[in-house]
Enzyme design. Structure first.
Site, PDB file in Angstrom:
ATOM      1  N   ARG A 193      -5.471  10.463 -11.743  1.00 42.30           N
ATOM      2  CA  ARG A 193      -4.436  10.846 -10.764  1.00 42.30           C
ATOM      3  C   ARG A 193      -3.528   9.640 -10.556  1.00 42.30           C
ATOM      4  NH1 ARG A 193      -7.048  11.211  -5.928  1.00 42.30           N
ATOM      5  NH2 ARG A 193      -5.951   9.345  -5.343  1.00 42.30           N
ATOM      6  N   GLU A 212      -0.683   3.323  -7.782  1.00 42.16           N
ATOM      7  CA  GLU A 212      -1.760   2.985  -8.732  1.00 42.16           C
ATOM      8  C   GLU A 212      -2.093   4.229  -9.532  1.00 42.16           C
ATOM      9  OE1 GLU A 212      -5.782   2.667  -7.573  1.00 42.16           O
ATOM     10  OE2 GLU A 212      -5.618   4.143  -5.976  1.00 42.16           O
ATOM     11  N   ASN A 214      -5.587   6.255 -10.763  1.00 40.73           N
ATOM     12  CA  ASN A 214      -7.045   6.331 -10.604  1.00 40.73           C
ATOM     13  C   ASN A 214      -7.636   6.925 -11.869  1.00 40.73           C
ATOM     14  OD1 ASN A 214      -7.379   5.825  -7.504  1.00 40.73           O
ATOM     15  ND2 ASN A 214      -5.665   7.240  -7.726  1.00 40.73           N
ATOM     16  N   SER A 219     -10.100  12.044  -6.730  1.00 40.04           N
ATOM     17  CA  SER A 219     -10.636  13.146  -5.913  1.00 40.04           C
ATOM     18  C   SER A 219      -9.574  14.014  -5.253  1.00 40.04           C
ATOM     19  CB  SER A 219     -11.499  12.615  -4.765  1.00 40.04           C
ATOM     20  OG  SER A 219     -12.009  11.401  -5.056  1.00 40.04           O
ATOM     21  N   LYS A 373      -6.288  -2.857 -11.182  1.00 37.14           N
ATOM     22  CA  LYS A 373      -4.985  -3.337 -10.688  1.00 37.14           C
ATOM     23  C   LYS A 373      -4.430  -4.417 -11.615  1.00 37.14           C
ATOM     24  CE  LYS A 373      -5.823  -0.994  -6.767  1.00 37.14           C
ATOM     25  NZ  LYS A 373      -6.846   0.029  -6.731  1.00 37.14           N
ATOM     26  N   LYS A 432      -3.625  -7.350  -3.622  1.00 37.44           N
ATOM     27  CA  LYS A 432      -4.656  -6.381  -4.026  1.00 37.44           C
ATOM     28  C   LYS A 432      -5.773  -7.016  -4.840  1.00 37.44           C
ATOM     29  CE  LYS A 432      -1.741  -2.305  -4.177  1.00 37.44           C
ATOM     30  NZ  LYS A 432      -1.509  -1.033  -4.878  1.00 37.44           N
ATOM     31  N   GLU A 436     -11.401  -0.208  -5.665  1.00 42.94           N
ATOM     32  CA  GLU A 436     -10.967   1.178  -5.526  1.00 42.94           C
ATOM     33  C   GLU A 436     -11.528   1.739  -4.230  1.00 42.94           C
ATOM     34  OE1 GLU A 436      -8.977   2.612  -7.678  1.00 42.94           O
ATOM     35  OE2 GLU A 436      -9.054   0.928  -9.073  1.00 42.94           O
ATOM     36  N   GLY A 437     -10.972   2.847  -3.810  1.00 42.66           N
ATOM     37  CA  GLY A 437     -11.584   3.577  -2.687  1.00 42.66           C
ATOM     38  C   GLY A 437     -10.911   3.355  -1.343  1.00 42.66           C
ATOM     39  N   ARG A 518      -0.953  13.306   0.282  1.00 44.10           N
ATOM     40  CA  ARG A 518      -1.725  12.777   1.419  1.00 44.10           C
ATOM     41  C   ARG A 518      -0.752  12.101   2.371  1.00 44.10           C
ATOM     42  NH1 ARG A 518      -5.480   8.819  -1.461  1.00 44.10           N
ATOM     43  NH2 ARG A 518      -3.694   8.737  -2.851  1.00 44.10           N
TER      44      ARG A 518
HETATM   45  N1  LIG Z   1       2.738  -1.361  -2.976  1.00 43.21           N
HETATM   46  C1  LIG Z   1       2.376  -0.679  -1.901  1.00 43.21           C
HETATM   47  N2  LIG Z   1       3.274  -0.396  -0.937  1.00 43.21           N
HETATM   48  C2  LIG Z   1       2.910   0.288   0.169  1.00 43.21           C
HETATM   49  N3  LIG Z   1       1.660   0.735   0.401  1.00 43.21           N
HETATM   50  C3  LIG Z   1       0.729   0.491  -0.533  1.00 43.21           C
HETATM   51  C4  LIG Z   1       1.036  -0.232  -1.726  1.00 43.21           C
HETATM   52  N4  LIG Z   1      -0.073  -0.314  -2.458  1.00 43.21           N
HETATM   53  C5  LIG Z   1      -1.032   0.300  -1.761  1.00 43.21           C
HETATM   54  N5  LIG Z   1      -0.565   0.796  -0.613  1.00 43.21           N
HETATM   55  C6  LIG Z   1      -1.336   1.553   0.385  1.00 43.21           C
HETATM   56  O1  LIG Z   1      -2.682   1.175   0.298  1.00 43.21           O
HETATM   57  C7  LIG Z   1      -3.496   2.271  -0.143  1.00 43.21           C
HETATM   58  C8  LIG Z   1      -4.579   1.776  -1.090  1.00 43.21           C
HETATM   59  O2  LIG Z   1      -3.997   1.106  -2.176  1.00 43.21           O
HETATM   60  P1  LIG Z   1      -4.352   1.465  -3.669  1.00 43.21           P
HETATM   61  O3  LIG Z   1      -3.611   0.570  -4.562  1.00 43.21           O
HETATM   62  O4  LIG Z   1      -4.149   2.913  -3.889  1.00 43.21           O
HETATM   63  O5  LIG Z   1      -5.889   1.068  -3.738  1.00 43.21           O
HETATM   64  P2  LIG Z   1      -7.210   1.942  -3.760  1.00 43.21           P
HETATM   65  O6  LIG Z   1      -7.667   1.853  -5.160  1.00 43.21           O
HETATM   66  O7  LIG Z   1      -8.086   1.271  -2.783  1.00 43.21           O
HETATM   67  O8  LIG Z   1      -6.855   3.348  -3.384  1.00 43.21           O
HETATM   68  C9  LIG Z   1      -2.532   3.268  -0.757  1.00 43.21           C
HETATM   69  O9  LIG Z   1      -3.037   4.575  -0.645  1.00 43.21           O
HETATM   70  C10 LIG Z   1      -1.281   3.039   0.059  1.00 43.21           C
HETATM   71  O10 LIG Z   1      -1.374   3.741   1.299  1.00 43.21           O
HETATM   72  N1  LIG Z   2     -17.003   9.961  -3.840  1.00 49.28           N
HETATM   73  C1  LIG Z   2     -15.886  10.712  -3.352  1.00 49.28           C
HETATM   74  C2  LIG Z   2     -14.674   9.815  -3.099  1.00 49.28           C
HETATM   75  C3  LIG Z   2     -14.133   9.220  -4.364  1.00 49.28           C
HETATM   76  C4  LIG Z   2     -12.895   8.371  -4.103  1.00 49.28           C
HETATM   77  O1  LIG Z   2     -12.767   7.679  -3.073  1.00 49.28           O
HETATM   78  N2  LIG Z   2     -11.983   8.434  -5.059  1.00 49.28           N
HETATM   79  C5  LIG Z   2     -10.717   7.717  -4.957  1.00 49.28           C
HETATM   80  C6  LIG Z   2     -10.331   7.139  -6.294  1.00 49.28           C
HETATM   81  S1  LIG Z   2     -11.506   5.932  -6.787  1.00 49.28           S
HETATM   82  C7  LIG Z   2      -9.685   8.737  -4.511  1.00 49.28           C
HETATM   83  O2  LIG Z   2      -9.188   9.537  -5.273  1.00 49.28           O
HETATM   84  N3  LIG Z   2      -9.426   8.734  -3.203  1.00 49.28           N
HETATM   85  C8  LIG Z   2      -8.467   9.589  -2.594  1.00 49.28           C
HETATM   86  C9  LIG Z   2      -8.558   9.499  -1.080  1.00 49.28           C
HETATM   87  O3  LIG Z   2      -9.587   9.101  -0.556  1.00 49.28           O
HETATM   88  O4  LIG Z   2      -7.576   9.865  -0.446  1.00 49.28           O
HETATM   89  C10 LIG Z   2     -15.552  11.831  -4.323  1.00 49.28           C
HETATM   90  O5  LIG Z   2     -16.093  11.839  -5.426  1.00 49.28           O
HETATM   91  O6  LIG Z   2     -14.753  12.683  -3.957  1.00 49.28           O
HETATM   92 MG   LIG Z   3      -5.309   4.490  -4.118  1.00 52.24          MG
END
Ligand SMILES: Nc1ncnc2c1ncn2[C@@H]1O[C@H](COP(=O)(O)OP(=O)(O)O)[C@@H](O)[C@H]1O
Ligand SMILES: N[C@@H](CCC(=O)N[C@@H](CS)C(=O)NCC(=O)O)C(=O)O
Ligand SMILES: [Mg+2]
Length: 542
Positions: A193, A212, A214, A219, A373, A432, A436-437, A518
């Site tokens: 995704r 990013e 995934n 999920s 990342k 970052k 993940e998560g 979301r």
């Molecule tokens: N470059 C960015 N600008 C604004 N918000 C960000 C940015 N990168 C991440 N975020 C916020 O932080 C959250 C988690 O970052 P993300 O890179 O998706 O890591 P994770 O793998 O933990 O989901 C994103 O869902 C978003 O809300």
């Molecule tokens: N273990 C749970 C959560 C997995 C999870 O956190 N996946 C991340 C990617 S590593 C995701 O897509 N998160 C979306 C969110 O929490 O909004 C599942 O399998 O649904």
């Molecule tokens: Mg994310």
């Protein structure tokens, strides 16, 4: 009304009043509290409710959906009594549709469950950006697949990071071990995704920027199939049938299951099963079940097991076929194993056993590494996309158009410059780690402190720096079990699900299979639905 605390450049603005909208301050005559970004050369400020410049379309008091991005559902969000009644109806419909999560009190049990948090109304998304995100998904699938097959690129890209990040290093060790032994797997399956936010530009336009991709446990494709009915219900109750018809149908879980089914078929053993790796304490089980159910409908059986079960009852035969409880496994689908906390020593051993097998892993370890990342940051370097996708300039252009600024923090001049820039303008960057998560990134003052601490340490190579995307906030009403309906300033993140299947060198499937929107309150910089921050939503195309 407005109080200028410091000079405009790099300064902070504050004011008396209730912020109702936020927008780029370069292009507007008024100014409010916000942040000026000397790197971008523009910033954002709050529009204050008693400002004389407040315009109805921007402030969300109009009821029209044809005006600016900030406009929400207008007066509907102001009628508290109507909201309460709508919220009751929406929650009942969500429960009836199966928009469910297990509770945090009993995450291993489905005896008492509740609804997954969601917005009362769908949120506006420009159609052009939605189309752009869909159009680039097959390119992202190709790119991830290309990175996963390029051991030299992975090794070069991750070499500095794995010195200081023990989780990535452990994954990388398994990758090396399997390469050395020879990869037994011949069919490859990617279920990913790609997530985006809508950058608000100073001229008022919006741009799709990737947050990013995934590549493991992507999920909420199952629950996202069920939320359109809820938003259509809410709009229908309001007599807004035309608007209800604009909510897009969406069925990612079906598409994800089709990918698994294709990989299962190519594995070619009629009695083999799909092994879904999950924890016992899994709140999001109904999302996973949606995929299991689709597979069962195709007569493909899924067994749910933990890593611990694999280490106790999993085995390989001399052809490295995987068996679980004596049953052959065709596909291993990970909904676990994406964070350090998911692994005990025993679980790492189980992961290695699975990886060595000829079963189709979704993802295989190289594809998990392709989703780090650090890889994302290296992909944005000039010439890298061209070398990974030779002869595909259109795909390269489509991909690059979605990239935000990404900066390496490896020791050296380039990293030093990035650190200096981020410390000078903290509101424009996100720090970052390779996690993940949700909930792992650092912002603002916390980011500055971390950068100052890391400046002279090799540890900084385990992080990347990213430009912070600033979408234009809008108002919506968030519904969560146990909390009153909350009308609040929000921003959204759009995800597109992608599926690909490769047999040897031949790509046999490459497509997008649906979306996930979301939405979260603007005060939360980080976190998705699983982390308890964002809620499920649907795009309302405008
Ligand atoms: N470059 C960015 N600008 C604004 N918000 C960000 C940015 N990168 C991440 N975020 C916020 O932080 C959250 C988690 O970052 P993300 O890179 O998706 O890591 P994770 O793998 O933990 O989901 C994103 O869902 C978003 O809300
Ligand atoms: N273990 C749970 C959560 C997995 C999870 O956190 N996946 C991340 C990617 S590593 C995701 O897509 N998160 C979306 C969110 O929490 O909004 C599942 O399998 O649904
Ligand atoms: Mg994310």
């Amino acid at each position: 009304m407005f109080l200028r605390e410091e000079g405009h450049e790099g300064g902070v603005w504050s004011a008396i009043g209730t912020p109702v909208a936020r927008r780029c301050c370069r292009s507007h005559p008024w100014q409010g509290p916000g942040n000026w970004c000397p790197v971008r050369g523009w910033g954002w400020c709050f529009l204050i409710s008693d400002s004389p410049d407040l315009t109805p379309d921007r402030a969300g008091v109009g009821d029209s959906m044809t005006v600016g991005m900030a406009t929400g559902w207008g007066s509907l969000l102001q009628d508290e009594q109507q909201l309460e009644e709508l919220a009751r109806q929406a929650v009942d419909r969500a429960l009836a549709e199966g928009v469910l999560l297990r509770t945090s009190q009993a995450p291993s049990s489905s005896h008492v469950v509740s609804y997954a948090p969601f917005t009362l109304f769908p949120s506006r998304v420009p159609s052009a950006l939605l189309e752009q995100a869909y159009a680039v998904q097959a390119d992202f699938n190709l790119l991830v697949d290309a990175v996963s097959q390029n051991a030299v690129f992975l090794e070069q890209t991750l070499s500095s990071t794995i010195k200081r990040d023990s989780f990535t290093a452990r994954l990388f060790d398994i990758h090396k071990q399997v390469l050395k032994e020879g990869i037994a797997q011949t069919v490859f399956l990617g279920l990913n995704r790609s997530d985006y936010m809508f950058q608000c530009n100073p001229d008022g336009t919006t741009a799709l920027k990737q947050i990013e991709i995934n590549t493991i446990s992507a999920s909420f494709g199952g629950l996202a199939s069920r939320t359109p009915a809820v938003h259509r219900h809410v709009l229908s109750v309001l007599g807004k049938t035309k608007e209800a018809a604009k909510i897009l149908s969406n069925n990612p879980s079906k598409g994800l299951a089709m990918g698994i089914a294709k990989a299962w078929e190519l594995y070619g053993s009629a009695n083999a099963q799909v092994l879904l790796i999950a924890q016992e304490k899994e709140r999001n089980i109904f999302d996973q079940r949606a995929i299991e159910n689709e597979l069962l409908a195709r007569n493909i059986h899924v067994i749910r097991r933990r890593f611990e079960d694999v280490s106790e009852k999993g085995s390989l035969d001399q052809d490295r076929r995987l068996f679980m409880d004596g049953q052959e496994v065709a596909v291993v689908y990970f909904r676990d194993g994406y964070m350090p906390g998911h692994y005990s020593l025993q679980n790492w051993e189980a992961r290695l056993l699975l990886e060595r097998s000829c079963a189709v892993k979704c993802p295989d370890i190289a594809t998990q590494l392709a989703g780090t990342k650090k890889v994302q940051q290296e992909l944005s370097r000039a010439g890298v996309l061209e070398s990974l996708l030779p002869g595909q300039p259109e795909a390269v252009a489509r991909l690059r158009a979605t990239f935000a600024g990404l900066y390496s923090l490896d020791l050296g001049e380039e990293g030093d410059q990035a650190i200096t820039k981020a410390i000078a303008a903290p509101s424009c960057f996100v720090l970052k780690p390779q996690r993940e998560g949700g909930g792992n990134n650092l912002y603002g003052e916390e980011m500055v402190q971390a950068l100052e601490r890391l400046r002279d340490s090799e540890e900084r190579a385990s992080y990347i720096l990213m430009e912070k995307i600033e979408p234009e906030p809008f108002r919506n009403c968030l519904l969560r079990p146990g909390s009153p309906a909350q009308v609040i300033q929000c921003i959204s993140e759009l995800g597109i699900f992608g599926v690909y299947v490769r047999e040897g060198k031949t790509l046999v499937m490459n497509k997008h299979v649906g979306h996930l929107l979301r939405t979260k309150a603007i005060e939360h910089a980080d976190g998705g639905v699983a982390a308890g921050v964002a809620v499920l939503d649907n795009p309302y195309p405008v």
